[in-house]
Design a protein around this motif. Structure first.
Motif, PDB file in Angstrom:
ATOM      1  N   MET A   1       0.808  -1.185   0.000  1.00 32.56           N
ATOM      2  CA  MET A   1       0.000   0.000   0.000  1.00 32.56           C
ATOM      3  C   MET A   1       0.858   1.258   0.000  1.00 32.56           C
ATOM      4  N   VAL A   2       1.993   1.166   0.709  1.00 34.92           N
ATOM      5  CA  VAL A   2       2.880   2.325   0.791  1.00 34.92           C
ATOM      6  C   VAL A   2       3.449   2.640  -0.582  1.00 34.92           C
ATOM      7  N   SER A   3       3.782   1.609  -1.339  1.00 31.54           N
ATOM      8  CA  SER A   3       4.344   1.867  -2.659  1.00 31.54           C
ATOM      9  C   SER A   3       3.308   2.454  -3.603  1.00 31.54           C
ATOM     10  N   LEU A   4       2.041   2.117  -3.395  1.00 27.89           N
ATOM     11  CA  LEU A   4       0.975   2.697  -4.203  1.00 27.89           C
ATOM     12  C   LEU A   4       0.843   4.195  -3.916  1.00 27.89           C
ATOM     13  N   VAL A   5       0.892   4.561  -2.660  1.00 30.11           N
ATOM     14  CA  VAL A   5       0.822   5.983  -2.274  1.00 30.11           C
ATOM     15  C   VAL A   5       2.058   6.713  -2.801  1.00 30.11           C
ATOM     16  N   ASP A   6       3.212   6.070  -2.692  1.00 32.66           N
ATOM     17  CA  ASP A   6       4.434   6.693  -3.209  1.00 32.66           C
ATOM     18  C   ASP A   6       4.342   6.892  -4.721  1.00 32.66           C
ATOM     19  N   GLY A   7       3.768   5.945  -5.417  1.00 32.39           N
ATOM     20  CA  GLY A   7       3.608   6.053  -6.865  1.00 32.39           C
ATOM     21  C   GLY A   7       2.666   7.195  -7.231  1.00 32.39           C
ATOM     22  N   LEU A   9       1.996   9.848  -5.344  1.00 33.96           N
ATOM     23  CA  LEU A   9       2.688  11.103  -5.008  1.00 33.96           C
ATOM     24  C   LEU A   9       3.768  11.435  -6.041  1.00 33.96           C
ATOM     25  N   LEU A  10       4.468  10.426  -6.515  1.00 28.36           N
ATOM     26  CA  LEU A  10       5.485  10.646  -7.542  1.00 28.36           C
ATOM     27  C   LEU A  10       4.835  11.134  -8.829  1.00 28.36           C
ATOM     28  N   ALA A  11       3.709  10.537  -9.204  1.00 29.04           N
ATOM     29  CA  ALA A  11       3.000  10.969 -10.416  1.00 29.04           C
ATOM     30  C   ALA A  11       2.508  12.406 -10.252  1.00 29.04           C
ATOM     31  N   ALA A  12       2.002  12.740  -9.045  1.00 29.38           N
ATOM     32  CA  ALA A  12       1.542  14.112  -8.790  1.00 29.38           C
ATOM     33  C   ALA A  12       2.718  15.092  -8.873  1.00 29.38           C
ATOM     34  N   LEU A  13       3.864  14.686  -8.350  1.00 29.48           N
ATOM     35  CA  LEU A  13       5.053  15.544  -8.394  1.00 29.48           C
ATOM     36  C   LEU A  13       5.516  15.754  -9.830  1.00 29.48           C
ATOM     37  N   VAL A  14       5.514  14.706 -10.623  1.00 27.46           N
ATOM     38  CA  VAL A  14       5.905  14.807 -12.033  1.00 27.46           C
ATOM     39  C   VAL A  14       4.905  15.693 -12.783  1.00 27.46           C
ATOM     40  N   GLY A  15       3.632  15.529 -12.527  1.00 26.70           N
ATOM     41  CA  GLY A  15       2.608  16.365 -13.166  1.00 26.70           C
ATOM     42  C   GLY A  15       2.754  17.828 -12.778  1.00 26.70           C
ATOM     43  N   THR A  16       3.028  18.059 -11.489  1.00 27.34           N
ATOM     44  CA  THR A  16       3.228  19.438 -11.024  1.00 27.34           C
ATOM     45  C   THR A  16       4.440  20.056 -11.699  1.00 27.34           C
ATOM     46  N   ASN A  17       5.514  19.309 -11.786  1.00 24.96           N
ATOM     47  CA  ASN A  17       6.719  19.806 -12.471  1.00 24.96           C
ATOM     48  C   ASN A  17       6.443  20.084 -13.943  1.00 24.96           C
ATOM     49  N   ALA A  18       5.628  19.226 -14.547  1.00 23.44           N
ATOM     50  CA  ALA A  18       5.289  19.419 -15.966  1.00 23.44           C
ATOM     51  C   ALA A  18       4.486  20.703 -16.159  1.00 23.44           C
ATOM     52  N   CYS A  19       3.695  21.075 -15.171  1.00 24.67           N
ATOM     53  CA  CYS A  19       2.924  22.325 -15.272  1.00 24.67           C
ATOM     54  C   CYS A  19       3.761  23.543 -14.885  1.00 24.67           C
ATOM     55  N   VAL A  20       4.649  23.371 -13.922  1.00 22.92           N
ATOM     56  CA  VAL A  20       5.445  24.498 -13.408  1.00 22.92           C
ATOM     57  C   VAL A  20       6.545  24.890 -14.395  1.00 22.92           C
ATOM     58  N   LEU A  21       7.147  23.917 -15.057  1.00 19.16           N
ATOM     59  CA  LEU A  21       8.255  24.210 -15.963  1.00 19.16           C
ATOM     60  C   LEU A  21       7.858  25.178 -17.085  1.00 19.16           C
ATOM     61  N   PRO A  22       6.736  24.982 -17.788  1.00 17.07           N
ATOM     62  CA  PRO A  22       6.354  25.972 -18.809  1.00 17.07           C
ATOM     63  C   PRO A  22       6.074  27.360 -18.216  1.00 17.07           C
ATOM     64  N   LEU A  23       5.473  27.382 -17.021  1.00 17.45           N
ATOM     65  CA  LEU A  23       5.232  28.677 -16.373  1.00 17.45           C
ATOM     66  C   LEU A  23       6.549  29.368 -16.035  1.00 17.45           C
TER      67      LEU A  23
END
Length: 101
Positions: A1-7, A9-23
């Motif tokens: 379950m912990v690895s699912l939450v980590d996955g 959170l990692l996807a959310a972090l990658v998505g956030t970076n993908a949105c922040v980088l163009p800005l």
């Protein structure tokens, strides 16, 4: 379950970076454009100051030229009046001399 939450959170972090980088890149371009705009405004200010000085100089020189031209016109009028007076004075003498012939 912990690895699912980590996955997730990692996807959310990658998505956030993908949105922040163009800005971030847009902000960098905006910063460069703003600096260029500031330089253009400063150059325009200097150009306007120079144009104002040129207009003031032109007005001063124009006033001097106008005064000199006015003096020359008055001098020319005085010369014309003197010539006209001498012509009038010479006209009766010429007429008398022509009658005597």
């Amino acid at each position: 379950m912990v690895s699912l939450v980590d996955g997730v959170l990692l996807a959310a972090l990658v998505g956030t970076n993908a949105c922040v980088l163009p800005l971030y890149l847009k902000l960098k371009r905006l910063d460069r454009a703003q600096a260029e705009y500031g330089r253009a405004v400063a150059a325009s200010g200097h150009a306007l100051a120079s144009a104002g000085e040129a207009v003031r100089s032109f007005a001063g020189e124009g006033r001097e030229i106008l005064e000199a031209l006015g003096a020359k016109i008055e001098e020319a009028k005085a010369t014309l009046d003197a010539l006209e007076a001498s012509r009038r004075a010479a006209a009766p003498e010429r007429t008398a001399a022509e009658r005597g012939r």
